[in-house]
Design a protein around this motif. Structure first.
Motif, mmCIF file in Angstrom:
data_model
loop_
_atom_site.group_PDB
_atom_site.id
_atom_site.type_symbol
_atom_site.label_atom_id
_atom_site.label_comp_id
_atom_site.label_asym_id
_atom_site.label_seq_id
_atom_site.Cartn_x
_atom_site.Cartn_y
_atom_site.Cartn_z
ATOM 1 N N ALA A 11 38.364 32.444 48.159
ATOM 2 C CA ALA A 11 38.655 32.377 46.724
ATOM 3 C C ALA A 11 39.045 33.740 46.159
ATOM 4 O O ALA A 11 39.757 33.820 45.159
ATOM 5 C CB ALA A 11 37.446 31.830 45.968
ATOM 6 N N ASP A 12 38.611 34.816 46.829
ATOM 7 C CA ASP A 12 38.977 36.161 46.389
ATOM 8 C C ASP A 12 40.453 36.466 46.654
ATOM 9 O O ASP A 12 40.967 37.459 46.164
ATOM 10 C CB ASP A 12 38.128 37.213 47.117
ATOM 11 N N LEU A 13 41.100 35.616 47.444
ATOM 12 C CA LEU A 13 42.469 35.891 47.891
ATOM 13 C C LEU A 13 43.504 34.973 47.255
ATOM 14 O O LEU A 13 44.633 34.891 47.740
ATOM 15 C CB LEU A 13 42.538 35.769 49.425
ATOM 16 N N VAL A 14 43.157 34.305 46.178
ATOM 17 C CA VAL A 14 44.074 33.334 45.568
ATOM 18 C C VAL A 14 45.370 33.961 45.081
ATOM 19 O O VAL A 14 46.371 33.262 44.932
ATOM 20 C CB VAL A 14 43.405 32.534 44.417
ATOM 21 N N HIS A 15 45.383 35.263 44.852
ATOM 22 C CA HIS A 15 46.583 35.939 44.370
ATOM 23 C C HIS A 15 47.605 36.198 45.483
ATOM 24 O O HIS A 15 48.719 36.616 45.202
ATOM 25 C CB HIS A 15 46.197 37.249 43.684
ATOM 26 N N LEU A 16 47.241 35.937 46.737
ATOM 27 C CA LEU A 16 48.169 36.142 47.854
ATOM 28 C C LEU A 16 49.012 34.886 48.077
ATOM 29 O O LEU A 16 48.537 33.767 47.864
ATOM 30 C CB LEU A 16 47.396 36.479 49.138
ATOM 31 N N PRO A 17 50.250 35.043 48.545
ATOM 32 C CA PRO A 17 51.163 33.907 48.716
ATOM 33 C C PRO A 17 50.929 33.149 50.032
ATOM 34 O O PRO A 17 51.820 33.011 50.869
ATOM 35 C CB PRO A 17 52.538 34.587 48.719
ATOM 36 N N VAL A 18 49.702 32.666 50.217
ATOM 37 C CA VAL A 18 49.350 31.935 51.436
ATOM 38 C C VAL A 18 48.587 30.672 51.066
ATOM 39 O O VAL A 18 48.090 30.540 49.947
ATOM 40 C CB VAL A 18 48.502 32.811 52.398
ATOM 41 N N THR A 19 48.478 29.757 52.033
ATOM 42 C CA THR A 19 47.763 28.500 51.797
ATOM 43 C C THR A 19 46.254 28.725 51.791
ATOM 44 O O THR A 19 45.767 29.782 52.189
ATOM 45 C CB THR A 19 48.091 27.469 52.894
ATOM 46 N N GLU A 20 45.523 27.716 51.374
ATOM 47 C CA GLU A 20 44.061 27.792 51.358
ATOM 48 C C GLU A 20 43.515 28.070 52.760
ATOM 49 O O GLU A 20 42.643 28.917 52.927
ATOM 50 C CB GLU A 20 43.460 26.497 50.803
ATOM 51 N N ARG A 21 44.015 27.373 53.779
ATOM 52 C CA ARG A 21 43.546 27.588 55.156
ATOM 53 C C ARG A 21 43.873 29.012 55.602
ATOM 54 O O ARG A 21 43.058 29.675 56.236
ATOM 55 C CB ARG A 21 44.172 26.568 56.104
ATOM 56 N N GLU A 22 45.041 29.494 55.248
ATOM 57 C CA GLU A 22 45.413 30.867 55.598
ATOM 58 C C GLU A 22 44.505 31.871 54.887
ATOM 59 O O GLU A 22 44.145 32.892 55.471
ATOM 60 C CB GLU A 22 46.885 31.110 55.274
ATOM 61 N N ARG A 23 44.112 31.576 53.659
ATOM 62 C CA ARG A 23 43.158 32.449 52.955
ATOM 63 C C ARG A 23 41.814 32.473 53.668
ATOM 64 O O ARG A 23 41.186 33.534 53.789
ATOM 65 C CB ARG A 23 42.979 32.006 51.498
ATOM 66 N N GLU A 24 41.359 31.325 54.139
ATOM 67 C CA GLU A 24 40.106 31.271 54.889
ATOM 68 C C GLU A 24 40.184 32.163 56.127
ATOM 69 O O GLU A 24 39.268 32.946 56.407
ATOM 70 C CB GLU A 24 39.785 29.838 55.334
ATOM 71 N N ILE A 25 41.293 32.061 56.837
ATOM 72 C CA ILE A 25 41.485 32.855 58.048
ATOM 73 C C ILE A 25 41.587 34.336 57.709
ATOM 74 O O ILE A 25 40.965 35.178 58.356
ATOM 75 C CB ILE A 25 42.706 32.338 58.829
ATOM 76 N N LEU A 26 42.348 34.668 56.680
ATOM 77 C CA LEU A 26 42.477 36.071 56.263
ATOM 78 C C LEU A 26 41.139 36.685 55.885
ATOM 79 O O LEU A 26 40.855 37.837 56.239
ATOM 80 C CB LEU A 26 43.414 36.174 55.064
ATOM 81 N N VAL A 72 44.972 42.821 52.577
ATOM 82 C CA VAL A 72 43.987 42.040 51.835
ATOM 83 C C VAL A 72 43.033 42.961 51.089
ATOM 84 O O VAL A 72 42.818 42.816 49.883
ATOM 85 C CB VAL A 72 43.190 41.115 52.789
ATOM 86 N N LEU A 73 42.471 43.918 51.786
ATOM 87 C CA LEU A 73 41.502 44.813 51.162
ATOM 88 C C LEU A 73 42.158 45.688 50.100
ATOM 89 O O LEU A 73 41.567 45.948 49.053
ATOM 90 C CB LEU A 73 40.806 45.649 52.232
ATOM 91 N N GLY A 74 43.396 46.106 50.347
ATOM 92 C CA GLY A 74 44.124 46.900 49.359
ATOM 93 C C GLY A 74 44.433 46.112 48.105
ATOM 94 O O GLY A 74 44.295 46.625 46.987
ATOM 95 N N THR A 75 44.813 44.857 48.253
ATOM 96 C CA THR A 75 45.104 44.059 47.069
ATOM 97 C C THR A 75 43.829 43.714 46.318
ATOM 98 O O THR A 75 43.845 43.605 45.098
ATOM 99 C CB THR A 75 45.889 42.772 47.405
ATOM 100 N N LEU A 76 42.713 43.577 47.035
ATOM 101 C CA LEU A 76 41.439 43.342 46.357
ATOM 102 C C LEU A 76 41.051 44.554 45.522
ATOM 103 O O LEU A 76 40.612 44.418 44.385
ATOM 104 C CB LEU A 76 40.339 43.023 47.360
#
Length: 85
Positions: A11-26, A72-76
């Protein structure tokens, strides 16, 4: 406030242009999990994890899991310094 590795969730990665499953993996990659560990956690094969990572790399414009994690960490960090929405 920086997000610690333990607190990172898809949920912290919703701003990235990836799917929900890809966010889980990231999120799992960013905390240092291997493809095998991610596969076990998500009940998918390590090969499926690798295919998701290939799509993630393409979408984020990176070439490695390390670069994806840094992104990911940089965008967070950038998102956190922007202040509350």
């Amino acid at each position: 406030m920086k997000v610690s590795r333990v607190e990172l969730h898809s949920a912290d990665l919703v701003h990235l242009p990836v799917t929900e499953r890809e966010r889980e993996i990231l999120a799992l990659v960013a905390v240092g999990k291997t493809n095998g560990e991610i596969g076990t956690i998500l009940a998918i094969s390590a090969r499926t994890v690798q295919k998701h990572l290939e799509h993630i790399f393409q979408k984020l414009g990176v070439e490695s899991r390390t670069a994806a994690a840094v992104r990911v960490l940089g965008t967070l960090d950038a998102h956190d310094t922007a202040g509350p929405a």
